[in-house]
Design a protein around this motif. Structure first.
Motif, mmCIF file in Angstrom:
data_model
loop_
_atom_site.group_PDB
_atom_site.id
_atom_site.type_symbol
_atom_site.label_atom_id
_atom_site.label_comp_id
_atom_site.label_asym_id
_atom_site.label_seq_id
_atom_site.Cartn_x
_atom_site.Cartn_y
_atom_site.Cartn_z
ATOM 1 N N PRO A 1 57.226 45.055 28.169
ATOM 2 C CA PRO A 1 57.681 43.981 27.274
ATOM 3 C C PRO A 1 58.777 43.157 27.932
ATOM 4 O O PRO A 1 59.318 43.519 28.979
ATOM 5 C CB PRO A 1 58.230 44.751 26.073
ATOM 6 C CG PRO A 1 58.695 46.049 26.662
ATOM 7 C CD PRO A 1 57.728 46.376 27.764
ATOM 8 N N ASP A 2 59.102 42.044 27.299
ATOM 9 C CA ASP A 2 60.176 41.197 27.813
ATOM 10 C C ASP A 2 61.523 41.900 27.680
ATOM 11 O O ASP A 2 61.734 42.727 26.780
ATOM 12 C CB ASP A 2 60.223 39.871 27.045
ATOM 13 C CG ASP A 2 59.080 38.938 27.427
ATOM 14 O OD1 ASP A 2 58.413 39.216 28.455
ATOM 15 O OD2 ASP A 2 58.857 37.953 26.706
ATOM 16 N N ILE A 3 62.423 41.546 28.590
ATOM 17 C CA ILE A 3 63.770 42.104 28.553
ATOM 18 C C ILE A 3 64.726 41.096 27.925
ATOM 19 O O ILE A 3 64.446 39.896 27.887
ATOM 20 C CB ILE A 3 64.255 42.479 29.965
ATOM 21 C CG1 ILE A 3 64.121 41.275 30.914
ATOM 22 C CG2 ILE A 3 63.468 43.666 30.497
ATOM 23 C CD1 ILE A 3 64.636 41.519 32.318
ATOM 24 N N LEU A 4 65.872 41.594 27.439
ATOM 25 C CA LEU A 4 66.901 40.732 26.850
ATOM 26 C C LEU A 4 68.053 40.644 27.836
ATOM 27 O O LEU A 4 68.901 41.535 27.912
ATOM 28 C CB LEU A 4 67.379 41.299 25.512
ATOM 29 C CG LEU A 4 68.385 40.414 24.752
ATOM 30 C CD1 LEU A 4 67.719 39.119 24.305
ATOM 31 C CD2 LEU A 4 68.954 41.161 23.557
ATOM 32 N N VAL A 5 68.077 39.563 28.627
ATOM 33 C CA VAL A 5 69.047 39.441 29.711
ATOM 34 C C VAL A 5 69.402 37.974 29.945
ATOM 35 O O VAL A 5 68.868 37.077 29.304
ATOM 36 C CB VAL A 5 68.478 40.026 31.034
ATOM 37 C CG1 VAL A 5 68.259 41.518 30.935
ATOM 38 C CG2 VAL A 5 67.186 39.313 31.416
ATOM 39 N N ASP A 6 70.301 37.756 30.877
ATOM 40 C CA ASP A 6 70.574 36.426 31.412
ATOM 41 C C ASP A 6 69.770 36.295 32.707
ATOM 42 O O ASP A 6 69.939 37.082 33.638
ATOM 43 C CB ASP A 6 72.068 36.265 31.683
ATOM 44 C CG ASP A 6 72.406 34.897 32.259
ATOM 45 O OD1 ASP A 6 72.088 34.659 33.439
ATOM 46 O OD2 ASP A 6 73.004 34.079 31.542
#
Length: 349
Positions: free
Chosen positions: A212-217
């Protein structure tokens, strides 16, 4: 840094190339002009007195009026020779104050964050003057002088790059958390590394496309990956068969535990990025200080790459791990990253 040589008639007799961008005119149009026609300070007292000084002059945070408006600078005026009938004028743009100190930081934290940026700025001032003087000297026809001045310029540029990294380490970066595809960032990192390294070792990628997508900059993770990959390339570049392996997978054990006197928070980090290389590994005597500033085994290294990695990892609420497989002669870095909250609920269900 713009540098101008002013003769006894107060006319500009030589400049460096940086003057063209600063004054928005060619060097030929700047030469032979009266200095007061080139530079006008916002403070009339400075205009009236600064070029009449017998002694060397320095002034910080003064404003120069340019066609696009006023700009804050530091200036130095130094007499040339014993007779002091000509002067060198050096101009350094001042960084914005918020580049030094975060607007919402406490006083102690402000000093800690701002110190590398301030130190970097203050050291760059004399370095730029040295470089400019060397560039003037390089215009002579003496081949020995040219070789020495080229060496000076190269060393000044190297120190300036070090200071840029110090400043990056001290800056309070703004982190913009978004949902991102880790494989897209990895591909961008590899592409950037290929451009910077013409002799590029083999890289094998094992991606899990179901992640899944990650939550990052995006930019922060990109810089982390570039720094780790560059270290891997440097470590195995001398080998006959250098090899780097990048893999991604979903793990259940990844987590970051943060505690304070009131609460203890656990952040799940199920996305694992592994970068392996077959280099000789990191010497045992520095392994405990691996992510500290200025720790390096490279002759030309600056020891800031992994310190910057640690800084970004902390800001991203992530983890970075280092391992060494002595049997396989493999160095391993693992980056553990969080996924988006809405996606995390699906995995918890």
């Amino acid at each position: 840094m713009p540098i101008l040589l002013i003769d006894e008639t107060r006319r500009v007799c030589a400049t460096n190339i940086a003057c063209e961008d600063f004054f928005s005119r060619s060097q030929n149009k700047i030469k032979n002009q009266k200095i007061e026609d080139i530079i006008h300070f916002k403070d009339d007292k400075i205009n009236a007195s600064i070029f009449d000084q017998v002694n060397d002059v320095s002034a910080q945070n003064v404003e120069i009026i340019l066609p696009n408006g006023p700009i804050a600078v530091d200036i130095w005026i130094n007499a040339v020779g014993d007779k002091a009938n000509s002067w060198v004028l050096m101009i350094m743009k001042r960084p914005r104050q918020r580049d030094y100190i975060g607007e919402h930081s406490e006083a102690g934290e402000q000093m800690a964050i701002g110190a590398p940026a301030i130190l970097s700025h203050e050291i760059k001032n004399p370095l730029a003057g040295i470089k400019g003087a060397a560039q003037f000297l390089a215009k002579t026809n003496d081949p020995t002088a040219k070789a020495m001045t080229n060496l000076i310029v190269a060393e000044v540029d190297r120190i300036a790059r070090l200071l840029d990294q110090m400043q990056n380490l001290g800056n309070q970066n703004i982190i913009n958390f978004k949902e991102e595809n880790i494989h897209k960032i990895l591909d961008q990192a590899v592409q950037n590394i290929r451009v910077a390294n013409p002799q590029f070792p083999e890289i094998t990628c094992y991606y899990d496309p179901s992640l899944p997508d990650i939550l990052v900059d995006y930019d922060a993770v990109l810089q982390i990956l570039i720094n780790i990959l560059q270290n891997a390339i440097d470590a195995c570049s001398h080998l006959e068969y250098p090899k780097i392996i990048i893999s991604t997978r979903f793990v259940l054990s990844g987590a970051l535990r943060r505690s304070n006197p009131e609460t203890q928070q656990t952040i799940k980090l199920p996305i694992e990025v592994t970068i392996k290389d077959n280099g000789p590994g990191i010497p045992k005597h520095i392994q405990n200080e691996l992510f500290a500033p200025f720790v390096t085994t490279k002759r030309e290294g600056q020891g800031l790459g992994l310190a910057i990695v640690r800084k970004f990892v902390r800001q991203l609420n992530s983890r970075i791990l280092h391992e060494r497989d002595e049997e396989q002669h493999i160095t391993i870095f693992k980056l553990l990253l969080p996924i988006a909250p809405n996606i995390e609920k699906k995995y918890d269900a």
